[in-house]
Design an enzyme around this catalytic site. Structure first.
Site, PDB file in Angstrom:
ATOM      1  N   ARG A 106      77.467  23.408  90.193  1.00 15.09           N
ATOM      2  CA  ARG A 106      78.855  23.662  90.585  1.00 15.09           C
ATOM      3  C   ARG A 106      79.734  24.051  89.403  1.00 15.09           C
ATOM      4  O   ARG A 106      80.951  24.162  89.559  1.00 15.09           O
ATOM      5  CB  ARG A 106      79.427  22.406  91.256  1.00 15.09           C
ATOM      6  CG  ARG A 106      79.649  21.284  90.266  1.00 15.09           C
ATOM      7  CD  ARG A 106      79.756  19.910  90.837  1.00 15.09           C
ATOM      8  NE  ARG A 106      80.740  19.670  91.859  1.00 15.09           N
ATOM      9  CZ  ARG A 106      80.985  18.448  92.352  1.00 15.09           C
ATOM     10  NH1 ARG A 106      80.318  17.399  91.872  1.00 15.09           N
ATOM     11  NH2 ARG A 106      81.875  18.265  93.287  1.00 15.09           N
ATOM     12  N   ARG A 174      83.471  10.487  90.297  1.00 20.14           N
ATOM     13  CA  ARG A 174      82.113  10.945  90.016  1.00 20.14           C
ATOM     14  C   ARG A 174      81.956  11.088  88.506  1.00 20.14           C
ATOM     15  O   ARG A 174      82.550  11.987  87.897  1.00 20.14           O
ATOM     16  CB  ARG A 174      81.840  12.286  90.711  1.00 20.14           C
ATOM     17  CG  ARG A 174      81.913  12.228  92.226  1.00 20.14           C
ATOM     18  CD  ARG A 174      80.810  11.368  92.829  1.00 20.14           C
ATOM     19  NE  ARG A 174      80.879  11.356  94.286  1.00 20.14           N
ATOM     20  CZ  ARG A 174      81.572  10.502  95.020  1.00 20.14           C
ATOM     21  NH1 ARG A 174      82.288   9.550  94.413  1.00 20.14           N
ATOM     22  NH2 ARG A 174      81.579  10.568  96.330  1.00 20.14           N
ATOM     23  N   GLY A 265      83.107   6.136 103.174  1.00 20.59           N
ATOM     24  CA  GLY A 265      84.498   6.053 102.743  1.00 20.59           C
ATOM     25  C   GLY A 265      85.338   7.208 103.246  1.00 20.59           C
ATOM     26  O   GLY A 265      86.513   7.037 103.603  1.00 20.59           O
ATOM     27  N   ASP A 266      84.749   8.409 103.290  1.00 20.76           N
ATOM     28  CA  ASP A 266      85.470   9.589 103.781  1.00 20.76           C
ATOM     29  C   ASP A 266      85.842   9.430 105.245  1.00 20.76           C
ATOM     30  O   ASP A 266      86.953   9.773 105.665  1.00 20.76           O
ATOM     31  CB  ASP A 266      84.614  10.850 103.614  1.00 20.76           C
ATOM     32  CG  ASP A 266      84.144  11.064 102.184  1.00 20.76           C
ATOM     33  OD1 ASP A 266      84.810  10.580 101.253  1.00 20.76           O
ATOM     34  OD2 ASP A 266      83.091  11.715 102.005  1.00 20.76           O
TER      35      ASP A 266
END
Length: 315
Positions: A106, A174, A265-266
């Protein structure tokens, strides 16, 4: 704010291509996108409109991602299409004990360039012109940007907050993206503008250590509504109003056979916000968050079939 009147919430963040399974399959996922998608499903019969802002390429893969979001009822007009860039990609491998391991590609993802236009981007314009009522960002939303882009995001959030907009923040951390020192620096800059702080206790401990509690820090920095997510333990709700601090706990729902905790959690955040924008109490919001999260972790992957959550969608 109630969804009985037209209400617009915009999420900013990164959605990536997920490669997983055997044989390999292609899916899409990311923390803010997961929450936006579940919120859109839960509120499909209300006047809450869910928008997603990110950077994508001009390739077919990026278009397919947008198409999939639109099928979920997510508005995509705040997406910037960036030439010669692609979405990020990650691969999920599962070991013999069922633990998931992630590999990311990414570093040059299109979203990293979202705030690098000379003029204002679509997200900044929407916030500055009061075209939305609430904005949702996460720790990952901030971490994926360079410092100049973070300053632009912070400026837009500042202006939006000062104009009465509601700011929601999830502290997803993260360590692959930045250091704890960087996270501390930028979290402390954004938190004073946050109305609802959705804090995962484990992530908070990684970033800040235990010198100061989540509650103390968030209150010190100006947050008025704090939701401390504690996995299978009861979540803690903290409200500050006119100098009075109210605290309560809402129990999680036991799940005997957990299949995959990805997006727990999302999805909790989505449930909480769905009830919040429907005018329900914080306890009712936390209960819906727990009920959705307990459903999601009984399926593999971040996004479960919509049929599996029909019992939670108000008609």
């Amino acid at each position: 704010m109630s969804a009985s009147a037209q209400c617009n919430i915009v999420f900013f963040g990164e959605c990536m291509v997920e490669i997983s399974g055997s044989p390999l399959t292609k899916k899409y996922g990311g923390d803010t996108l997961n929450t936006a998608l579940y919120l859109s499903r839960l509120t499909q019969h209300t006047d809450l409109s869910v928008h997603y802002a990110t950077g994508l390429g001009r390739d077919e893969l990026s278009q397919n991602m947008m198409n999939s979001w639109q099928l979920e009822g997510i508005q995509t007009h705040l997406v910037e299409r960036i030439a010669n860039k692609l979405p990020g990609l990650y691969m999920v491998e599962t070991d013999g004990a069922g633990e998931r391991h992630f590999h990311y590609w990414r570093n040059d993802a299109a979203v990293k360039y979202y705030f690098q236009f000379d003029g204002l981007n679509k997200f900044e314009i929407a916030l500055i012109d009061n075209r939305v009522d609430a904005v949702y960002i996460s720790g990952i939303s901030i971490a994926i940007l360079n410092d100049a882009s973070r300053e632009r995001l912070l400026k837009a959030i500042n202006l939006f907050s000062n104009q009465g907009g509601k700011v929601i923040f999830d502290n997803n951390y993260r360590p692959q993206l930045w250091t704890t020192e960087q996270a501390q620096h930028w979290y402390a800059k954004f938190l004073p503008f946050v109305d609802i702080a959705l804090i995962t206790e484990d992530d908070d401990l990684l970033v800040w250590g235990n010198f100061e509690s989540v509650q103390q820090r968030c209150l010190r920095l100006g947050c008025q509504e704090i939701v401390i997510k504690r996995g299978c333990e009861p979540c803690k709700l903290v409200h500050a109003k006119e100098g009075i601090i109210e605290e309560s706990y809402v129990s999680a729902i036991p799940v005997p056979n957990v299949v995959d905790t990805c997006a727990a959690g999302d999805s909790f955040a989505a449930g909480y916000l769905a009830a919040h924008f429907n005018g329900e109490s914080a306890r009712e919001a936390a209960d819906l968050g727990h009920r959705l999260a307990s459903t999601v972790i009984q399926y593999s992957g971040a996004i479960i079939p919509v049929s599996a959550m029909n019992h939670l969608i108000k008609k």
